[in-house]
Design an enzyme around this catalytic site. Structure first.
Site, mmCIF file in Angstrom:
data_model
loop_
_atom_site.group_PDB
_atom_site.id
_atom_site.type_symbol
_atom_site.label_atom_id
_atom_site.label_comp_id
_atom_site.label_asym_id
_atom_site.label_seq_id
_atom_site.Cartn_x
_atom_site.Cartn_y
_atom_site.Cartn_z
ATOM 1 N N GLN A 149 -4.588 -54.081 87.095
ATOM 2 C CA GLN A 149 -3.155 -54.319 86.858
ATOM 3 C C GLN A 149 -2.859 -54.604 85.381
ATOM 4 O OE1 GLN A 149 -2.848 -57.244 90.379
ATOM 5 N NE2 GLN A 149 -0.804 -56.329 90.263
ATOM 6 N N CYS B 27 3.894 -57.753 94.920
ATOM 7 C CA CYS B 27 2.855 -57.404 93.948
ATOM 8 C C CYS B 27 3.478 -57.404 92.555
ATOM 9 C CB CYS B 27 2.307 -56.022 94.293
ATOM 10 S SG CYS B 27 1.020 -55.456 93.171
ATOM 11 N N LEU B 28 2.786 -57.985 91.597
ATOM 12 C CA LEU B 28 3.328 -58.041 90.234
ATOM 13 C C LEU B 28 3.485 -56.637 89.642
ATOM 14 C CD1 LEU B 28 1.381 -61.123 88.782
ATOM 15 C CD2 LEU B 28 3.769 -61.039 89.518
ATOM 16 N N HIS C 64 -5.546 -58.095 99.483
ATOM 17 C CA HIS C 64 -4.559 -57.400 98.637
ATOM 18 C C HIS C 64 -5.212 -57.008 97.297
ATOM 19 C CE1 HIS C 64 -0.333 -56.975 96.892
ATOM 20 N NE2 HIS C 64 -1.098 -56.990 95.826
ATOM 21 N N GLU C 65 -5.917 -57.965 96.684
ATOM 22 C CA GLU C 65 -6.527 -57.705 95.373
ATOM 23 C C GLU C 65 -7.705 -56.735 95.497
ATOM 24 O OE1 GLU C 65 -4.786 -58.545 92.976
ATOM 25 O OE2 GLU C 65 -3.531 -59.941 94.088
ATOM 26 N N HIS D 68 -6.595 -53.314 95.409
ATOM 27 C CA HIS D 68 -6.312 -52.836 94.055
ATOM 28 C C HIS D 68 -7.547 -52.202 93.418
ATOM 29 C CE1 HIS D 68 -2.222 -53.878 92.958
ATOM 30 N NE2 HIS D 68 -2.342 -55.121 93.370
ATOM 31 N N GLY E 35 -2.452 -63.895 92.723
ATOM 32 C CA GLY E 35 -3.634 -63.049 92.625
ATOM 33 C C GLY E 35 -3.362 -61.959 91.595
HETATM 34 NI NI NI Z 1 -0.842 -56.535 93.813
#
Ligand code: NI
Length: 162
Positions: free
Chosen positions: A49, A88-89, A130-131, A134, A44
């Site tokens: 991000q 998370c990236l 999660h996204e 963000h 995701g």
């Molecule tokens: Ni994330």
């Protein structure tokens, strides 16, 4: 491929804004998001991000298809909860067990601007939440209680400095 912004960059705490329409530039940007997510082996990714706080995120969780969510709204959440180890990236090397509702119903536009409603559970519901967080400037570590979060952040700083 885009550069992914990491913890400490203020844009990650911003509230992303709705986009009025989907033009070619946005479509191109979303393609780039997919390239970046696949390259980094994520499931995701939210536009913020990439440093662009607009209400767009993508997912491609195992056994599911690639999905685009534009101007999404979570309209229902299950009472039943589930614990899963998230990463998370934008916070490389850090993972933690996070409790979230097991299922959600979400409304959004797809990449063509067509509205859809999706019932998701399990891992897909996890990725979506999660996204979605963000887009509201929330990171998964923000869902941890005080001490746990502190400990993880110390760990992260140490790793980043090493
Ligand atoms: Ni994330």
């Amino acid at each position: 491929m885009y550069k992914i912004v990491t913890l400490g960059e203020p844009v990650l705490n911003k509230n992303s804004i709705m986009i009025p329409e989907i033009d070619d530039e946005i479509k191109h940007f979303i393609e780039g998001m997919f390239e970046t997510m696949y390259e980094r082996k994520g499931i995701g990714l939210a536009a913020v991000q990439i440093g662009r706080p607009i209400r767009v995120f993508i997912s491609h969780s195992p056994k599911d298809m690639p999905r685009v969510f534009i101007n999404p709204e979570i309209i229902e959440t299950a009472v039943e909860e589930d614990i899963y180890e998230e990463g998370c990236l934008s916070i490389p090397g850090i993972n933690a067990d996070i409790t979230r509702p097991y299922a959600v119903k979400i409304q959004a536009w797809n990449e063509s601007g067509r509205p859809f409603t999706l019932d998701a559970d399990g891992l897909l519901a996890r990725v979506i939440q999660h996204e979605y967080d963000h887009l509201n400037g929330i990171l998964f570590i923000d869902r941890l209680k005080g001490k746990k979060k502190e400990r993880l952040l110390k760990n992260y700083t140490r790793k980043a400095g090493a």
